[in-house]
Design an enzyme around this catalytic site. Structure first.
Site: not given
Ligand code: DON
Length: 550
Positions: A92, A363, A381, A383, A405, A434-435, A455-456
């Protein structure tokens, strides 16, 4: 020797022979969101490479053919299975040494919009190159040059854009136009069309430097100099030490038992492992199989379970080197029991609308298994789509906007509407929470399901539902992909859904704010009676799963 002894010996020989031949019969599978990257990974397996070789080649190839999320300028997590054991690499991004808690606030203490998303202050020190090179050092069987070569060719000679990609690049033209380098590469007069060639010469050069000099090229070499120069000229805060001191972490995987399965994922700084195990632990207290999939009761139950996990996420989770996280308590079966007792299948909750987060599925996750059973689950990702939209001058490398984040201010929602607190405040060299949830499910110590999603904030719930669909409802990967997903993250108090029966929607509308949107994009591999099968989520048109039988 008596008859019984002979029988036991014969049975043992038969059993060993069967299990050995089972092992050698296992097939390989590569599943990624881009067919060209899947082709690259499959070819490596066909040439005798292992799942780690294949993963490294895929990750570098995705940095070229999927520039919105595949990357050299971002970070991620890999969970992998080898010799009956699960390992992880946390690569990360980390906050620059010169970053500080209130760096995105104005003198009145308000968040300056856009600074953490589309500026030279949006990037953390990238970890992708360090992560892939560590994986190479620890587990690969082929040379780095060989594994990066396909990516160099794709960048140098270009590749044909799919319809989806051409449109996606056009959609983000405004963002690219804010940065000369990005504009030069990613904007085309009159717009991109299907089958146009996307050529990335500078990126090819950067990849060649990494192929020859390894990690040094990115963290203490030509690429570093170029990134630092560009950031210095544009009021960025990166210093040489940020790159020199970047280190991946090999963290103990976070595993929990669910029925007869073992679920393993990332510990913090990802919230994915804790949240998914916590939700499965709560779910275990309910007779889910007796509920109809996606019925009203089912959605109420899932929504309630999700709300507890996301509420805990907002308070307790952050980078473990900076905050004491009660991991064992959060994933304990007792805690889950206590929560389960509080859940009434049908309850109403007060609606407090929060920020509606933007839709972005940029991502990317890939899953790979080889004929020896080595398995890789990798999510990485920039982000949001194309990260900060800034290409470091002369490198062809898009930079991440992962700093978003962090919790910029207690209670202030990030791009995904997620709120955080002390645990996730900005501190030098700290990773933002992060997720991302790369998962490997094993059964009897054999990989059973390898999965993950972009998907964040919705990643956790998409992966959670994939696990329930497959382990509880015994769906095939295709059936599971066809099922509509829901997402609830406690704040904002909104249920997101892909589609639901009109009568169910009507009932839900009495109690909740609802919003329709696409949720996740799963790339999974599942063990079946006919060997390992892969499936690339139908939500993304360019994905491809390739099975290799040798
Ligand atoms: O690390 C994370 O949770 C986010 N930066 C991930 C970003 C992501 O999945 C973008 N797509 N929707």
């Amino acid at each position: 020797m008596n008859f019984l002894k002979i029988k036991i010996i014969l049975f043992t020989i038969f059993f060993v022979a069967c299990s050995e031949s089972n092992n050698s019969r296992d097939n390989g599978v590569v599943v990624t969101r881009h067919y060209l990257a899947s082709d690259v990974g499959a070819k490596i397996l066909e040439e005798g490479g292992n799942a780690f070789d294949s993963s490294i080649a895929v990750a570098f190839a995705l940095a070229v053919v999927n520039p919105s999320a595949g990357n050299l300028g971002g970070g991620g997590f890999v969970v992998y299975f080898k010799n009956n054991k699960i390992f992880t690499i946390d690569y990360r991004e980390k906050a620059p040494i010169k970053s500080f808690k209130d760096m995105y606030l104005n003198s009145e203490g308000n968040v300056i919009k856009g600074l953490s998303l589309e500026s030279y202050l949006a990037s953390g020190t990238p970890g992708t190159v360090a992560g892939l090179i560590q994986l190479h050092k620890d587990e690969a069987s082929m040379s780095l040059e060989k594994l990066i070569a396909p990516a160099i060719v794709l960048a140098n000679e270009g590749f044909k854009l799919s319809e989806f990609q051409a449109q996606n690049l056009n959609k983000y033209a405004k963002k690219f136009k804010k940065n000369k380098e990005a504009e030069k590469i990613f904007v085309k007069e009159g717009g991109w069309q299907k089958d146009d060639l996307l050529i990335q010469k500078d990126l090819a050069k950067s990849l060649s430097l990494i192929a020859t000099n390894g990690s040094k090229a990115f963290y203490d070499g030509d690429i570093t100099k170029k990134i630092l120069n560009d950031f210095k000229e544009n009021e960025g805060i990166f210093i040489k030490e940020d790159f020199l001191s970047y280190e991946i972490r090999k963290l103990e995987p976070l595993c929990g038992a669910y029925k007869s399965y073992q679920i393993c994922s990332m510990p913090p700084p990802s919230s994915g492992g804790i949240a998914i195990i916590q939700m499965l632990n709560i779910l275990e207290n309910f007779d889910i199989k007796n509920l109809t999939h996606n019925s009203l009761e089912y959605i109420y139950l899932l929504k309630n379970i999700m709300s507890f996990a996301y509420a805990d996420r907002s308070v307790f989770l952050g980078d473990p080197d900076y905050f004491n996280i009660p991991v064992n308590e959060l994933i304990s079966k007792d805690y889950a029991k206590k929560i389960a007792k509080k859940i009434k299948i049908k309850e109403t909750s007060q609606v407090q609308p929060g920020m509606l987060f933007k839709e972005s599925d940029e991502t990317t996750h890939f899953s790979i298994i080889d004929k020896w059973g080595n398995s890789v689950s990798n999510t990485y990702t920039l982000n949001s789509a194309y990260g900060s939209g800034i290409v470091a001058k002369g490198t062809g490398i898009l930079m991440n906007n992962e700093m978003d984040d962090f919790s910029q201010k207690p209670g202030y929602p990030n791009l995904y509407g997620l709120v955080g607190s002390e645990a996730n405040k900005i501190e030098p060299k700290k990773s933002p929470l992060s997720s991302m949830s790369p998962v490997i499910v094993t059964k009897d110590n054999i990989p059973y399901l390898i999965t993950g999603s972009p998907g964040g904030s919705t990643i956790i719930n998409s992966v959670f539902q994939e696990i329930i669909n497959i382990l509880d409802f015994e769906m095939s990967l295709e059936e599971s992909s066809n099922k509509n997903r829901i997402h609830y993250q406690w704040q904002p108090d909104i249920i997101f859904y892909e589609d639901l029966r009109p009568d169910i929607l009507k009932e839900l509308e009495y109690d909740f704010t609802l919003r329709k949107r696409k949720l996740g994009e799963i790339q999974s591999i599942l063990k079946t009676s006919e060997g390992y099968k892969g499936y690339s989520d139908l939500r993304r048109p360019d994905g491809k799963s390739i099975e290799i039988h040798q």
